[in-house]
Motif scaffolding. Structure first.
Motif, short mmCIF file in Angstrom:
data_model
loop_
_atom_site.label_atom_id
_atom_site.label_comp_id
_atom_site.label_asym_id
_atom_site.label_seq_id
_atom_site.Cartn_x
_atom_site.Cartn_y
_atom_site.Cartn_z
N PRO A 181 14.61 -60.34 4.28
CA PRO A 181 13.76 -59.40 5.02
C PRO A 181 12.32 -59.45 4.54
CG PRO A 181 14.86 -58.25 3.25
CD PRO A 181 15.32 -59.68 3.17
N PRO A 182 11.38 -58.92 5.34
CA PRO A 182 10.03 -58.73 4.80
C PRO A 182 10.07 -57.64 3.73
CG PRO A 182 10.18 -57.87 7.05
CD PRO A 182 11.50 -58.49 6.74
N TYR A 183 9.35 -57.83 2.65
CA TYR A 183 9.32 -56.82 1.58
C TYR A 183 8.20 -55.81 1.76
CZ TYR A 183 12.42 -60.04 -0.89
OH TYR A 183 13.46 -60.84 -1.25
N TYR A 184 7.18 -56.22 2.50
CA TYR A 184 6.00 -55.37 2.66
C TYR A 184 5.69 -55.21 4.14
CZ TYR A 184 5.37 -56.46 -2.25
OH TYR A 184 5.57 -56.60 -3.58
N PRO A 185 5.01 -54.09 4.49
CA PRO A 185 4.58 -53.93 5.88
C PRO A 185 3.64 -55.08 6.27
CG PRO A 185 4.05 -51.97 4.56
CD PRO A 185 4.56 -53.00 3.62
N PRO A 186 3.68 -55.51 7.54
CA PRO A 186 2.94 -56.71 7.94
C PRO A 186 1.43 -56.62 7.72
CG PRO A 186 3.89 -55.57 9.84
CD PRO A 186 4.47 -54.94 8.63
N GLU A 187 0.87 -55.42 7.75
CA GLU A 187 -0.59 -55.32 7.63
C GLU A 187 -1.06 -55.45 6.18
OE1 GLU A 187 1.43 -52.96 8.60
OE2 GLU A 187 1.06 -51.15 7.41
N MET A 188 -0.13 -55.45 5.24
CA MET A 188 -0.53 -55.55 3.84
C MET A 188 -0.79 -57.00 3.48
SD MET A 188 1.59 -53.19 1.22
CE MET A 188 0.87 -53.70 -0.33
N ILE A 189 -1.94 -57.26 2.87
CA ILE A 189 -2.19 -58.63 2.43
C ILE A 189 -2.10 -58.75 0.93
CG2 ILE A 189 -3.57 -59.33 4.42
CD1 ILE A 189 -5.98 -58.95 2.35
N SER A 190 -1.99 -57.61 0.25
CA SER A 190 -1.93 -57.70 -1.20
C SER A 190 -1.34 -56.44 -1.79
CB SER A 190 -3.32 -57.91 -1.77
OG SER A 190 -3.28 -57.77 -3.15
N GLU A 191 -0.74 -56.59 -2.97
CA GLU A 191 -0.16 -55.45 -3.66
C GLU A 191 -1.22 -54.70 -4.46
OE1 GLU A 191 2.80 -56.38 -6.61
OE2 GLU A 191 4.34 -55.47 -5.35
N HIS A 192 -2.31 -55.39 -4.78
CA HIS A 192 -3.34 -54.77 -5.60
C HIS A 192 -4.19 -53.82 -4.78
CE1 HIS A 192 -2.79 -56.91 -9.30
NE2 HIS A 192 -2.70 -58.04 -8.65
N PRO A 193 -4.60 -52.74 -5.39
CA PRO A 193 -5.52 -51.86 -4.68
C PRO A 193 -6.87 -52.57 -4.51
CG PRO A 193 -5.25 -51.14 -6.95
CD PRO A 193 -4.29 -52.26 -6.74
N GLU A 194 -7.64 -52.07 -3.54
CA GLU A 194 -8.92 -52.70 -3.24
C GLU A 194 -9.82 -52.79 -4.46
OE1 GLU A 194 -10.28 -50.34 0.04
OE2 GLU A 194 -9.61 -51.86 1.48
N ARG A 195 -9.73 -51.82 -5.34
CA ARG A 195 -10.66 -51.83 -6.48
C ARG A 195 -10.43 -53.03 -7.40
NH1 ARG A 195 -11.15 -46.95 -9.97
NH2 ARG A 195 -11.06 -45.71 -8.10
N PHE A 196 -9.21 -53.53 -7.43
CA PHE A 196 -8.95 -54.73 -8.22
C PHE A 196 -9.76 -55.91 -7.69
CE2 PHE A 196 -6.69 -58.78 -8.51
CZ PHE A 196 -6.64 -58.94 -9.89
N PHE A 197 -9.77 -56.05 -6.34
CA PHE A 197 -10.51 -57.18 -5.76
C PHE A 197 -12.01 -56.99 -5.92
CE2 PHE A 197 -6.44 -57.38 -3.59
CZ PHE A 197 -6.08 -58.65 -4.02
N VAL A 198 -12.45 -55.74 -5.85
CA VAL A 198 -13.87 -55.47 -6.03
C VAL A 198 -14.29 -55.90 -7.44
CG1 VAL A 198 -15.57 -53.62 -6.26
CG2 VAL A 198 -14.01 -53.66 -4.29
N ALA A 199 -13.48 -55.57 -8.45
CA ALA A 199 -13.78 -55.98 -9.82
C ALA A 199 -13.76 -57.51 -9.95
CB ALA A 199 -12.79 -55.35 -10.80
N GLU A 200 -12.80 -58.14 -9.29
CA GLU A 200 -12.71 -59.61 -9.34
C GLU A 200 -13.94 -60.27 -8.72
OE1 GLU A 200 -9.66 -62.02 -10.23
OE2 GLU A 200 -10.18 -60.49 -11.67
N ILE A 201 -14.43 -59.71 -7.63
CA ILE A 201 -15.63 -60.27 -6.98
C ILE A 201 -16.83 -60.15 -7.92
CG2 ILE A 201 -17.30 -59.90 -5.10
CD1 ILE A 201 -14.82 -59.14 -3.32
N ILE A 202 -16.97 -58.99 -8.55
CA ILE A 202 -18.10 -58.82 -9.48
C ILE A 202 -17.98 -59.82 -10.64
CG2 ILE A 202 -19.24 -57.23 -11.10
CD1 ILE A 202 -18.23 -54.93 -9.18
N ARG A 203 -16.75 -60.00 -11.12
CA ARG A 203 -16.54 -60.96 -12.20
C ARG A 203 -16.89 -62.39 -11.78
NH1 ARG A 203 -12.72 -62.39 -15.58
NH2 ARG A 203 -11.05 -62.45 -14.06
N GLU A 204 -16.56 -62.70 -10.54
CA GLU A 204 -16.91 -64.03 -10.04
C GLU A 204 -18.43 -64.23 -10.05
OE1 GLU A 204 -15.33 -66.51 -6.37
OE2 GLU A 204 -16.79 -65.04 -5.69
N LYS A 205 -19.18 -63.20 -9.66
CA LYS A 205 -20.65 -63.32 -9.64
C LYS A 205 -21.20 -63.42 -11.05
CE LYS A 205 -20.13 -63.21 -5.39
NZ LYS A 205 -19.90 -64.53 -4.78
N ILE A 206 -20.56 -62.77 -12.00
CA ILE A 206 -20.98 -62.90 -13.40
C ILE A 206 -20.79 -64.35 -13.86
CG2 ILE A 206 -20.37 -62.23 -15.78
CD1 ILE A 206 -19.75 -59.41 -14.60
#
Ligand code: GDP
Ligand code: MG
Length: 301
Positions: A181-206
């Motif tokens: 079965p699907p484990y997650y609702p179809p609209e979910m693209i990630s298990e991480h909250p948005e703030r995790f990706f925001v931090a990752e983007i800032i780290r990439e720019k660093i």
């Protein structure tokens, strides 16, 4: 497959699902491939090795399938405590996997021994990435060398960067996943909250902005993330440094360098969230945070 997430048990016959873990040395192109497969920028990509600290999870949902990707930190020898906790995350991602994607570079001369030992006895595809850099015929000795060592389900030359064979790989992954079965609702693209990706983007720019040790000695924490009615989202992030002497370098003359990081990061964050944000950055010194357990724990390692 056990999961903390709610499992949506009803599924049509033939539906496939599973966890797919990417493994390989730092810099082989794991993050680039995951972004290409999921079709959205989920994991930071850098020319410098070892920038993926957490395992990042991307979810690819189609009509008859759901693939959950785990992107691991590179398989490295722990040098700092931080790297030890990175290695623990790697162990978990291997155990959870229904299928491994073992990635090496098409330009390699010798099989990756560490990868072969990590990947032992798990169903695995071998990916020869960066195939755009070599002639197809030159891959034959490398393929033969791996073939002698273990049975991979498939050996796929591809280019995560140009997209060559990425579509084929997607089909091969699906073909080797169990029905489920699907484990997650179809609209979910990630298990991480948005703030995790925001931090990752800032780290990439660093990583893109500063040289040498600076990127490796920084940590980004999202201190505030507020959605505001009728106004831009407000994001406050702190950049944690290891020593006082790094501060003027990171901030730059008249705050120039930090401003550059902020502008680059804000653009990507807005693209990722698909809405405008107000990004505020500040710099903090926590002496030797990389070597101190208490800090590592409070930063989620
Ligand atoms: P990771 O450390 O394994 O996650 O590697 P990244 O995805 O961060 O990629 C490392 C570097 O390799 C980046 O500069 C990528 O642009 C580059 N790269 C990734 N895939 C390819 C590819 O297929 N061909 C070429 N030429 N470069 C690639
Ligand atoms: Mg990576």
């Amino acid at each position: 497959m056990e999961s903390d997430a709610p499992a949506f048990r009803e599924f049509s016959p033939g539906h496939r699902s599973g966890y797919v873990t990417l493994v390989g040395r730092p810099n082989v192109g794991k993050s680039t491939l995951m972004n290409a497969l999921v079709g959205r920028k989920l994991s930071i990509v850098s020319e410098k090795p070892q920038t993926t600290r957490h395992r990042t999870l991307g979810i690819l949902t189609g009509d008859a399938y759901q693939v959950i990707f785990l992107d691991t930190p590179g398989a490295i020898e722990p040098r700092y405590r931080l790297q030890e906790s990175m290695m623990k995350a790697l162990g978990g991602a291997l155990e959870e996997a229904d299928l491994l994607l073992c990635m090496v570079e098409a330009t390699d001369r010798e099989p990756d021994e560490r990868l072969l030992s990590l990947a032992a006895e798990r169903p695995a595809l071998l990916l020869l990435n960066k195939a755009d850099l070599v002639e197809e015929a030159s891959l034959i000795p490398l393929v033969a060398a791996y073939d002698q060592r273990r049975q991979f389900l498939e050996i796929v030359p591809l280019s995560a960067l140009t997209g060559r064979n990425v579509e084929l790989l997607r089909e091969l992954i699906l073909a080797h996943l169990p029905e489920g079965p699907p484990y997650y609702p179809p609209e979910m693209i990630s298990e991480h909250p948005e703030r995790f990706f925001v931090a990752e983007i800032i780290r990439e720019k660093i990583f893109q902005t500063y040289r040498q040790e600076i990127p490796y000695s920084t940590q980004v924490n999202i201190v505030a993330f507020e959605e505001r009615e009728g106004e831009k989202d407000f994001i406050d992030a702190e950049i944690v440094l290891e020593s006082e002497s790094q501060k003027p370098i990171v901030i730059g003359k008249k705050g120039e360098m930090l401003k550059r990081v902020g502008t680059l990061a804000r653009r990507d964050i807005e693209e990722f969230l698909a809405r405008p944000v107000f990004l505020q950055l500040h710099v903090k010194v926590r002496k030797d945070w990389r070597r101190r357990d208490a800090f590592l724990r409070s930063y989620g390692y």
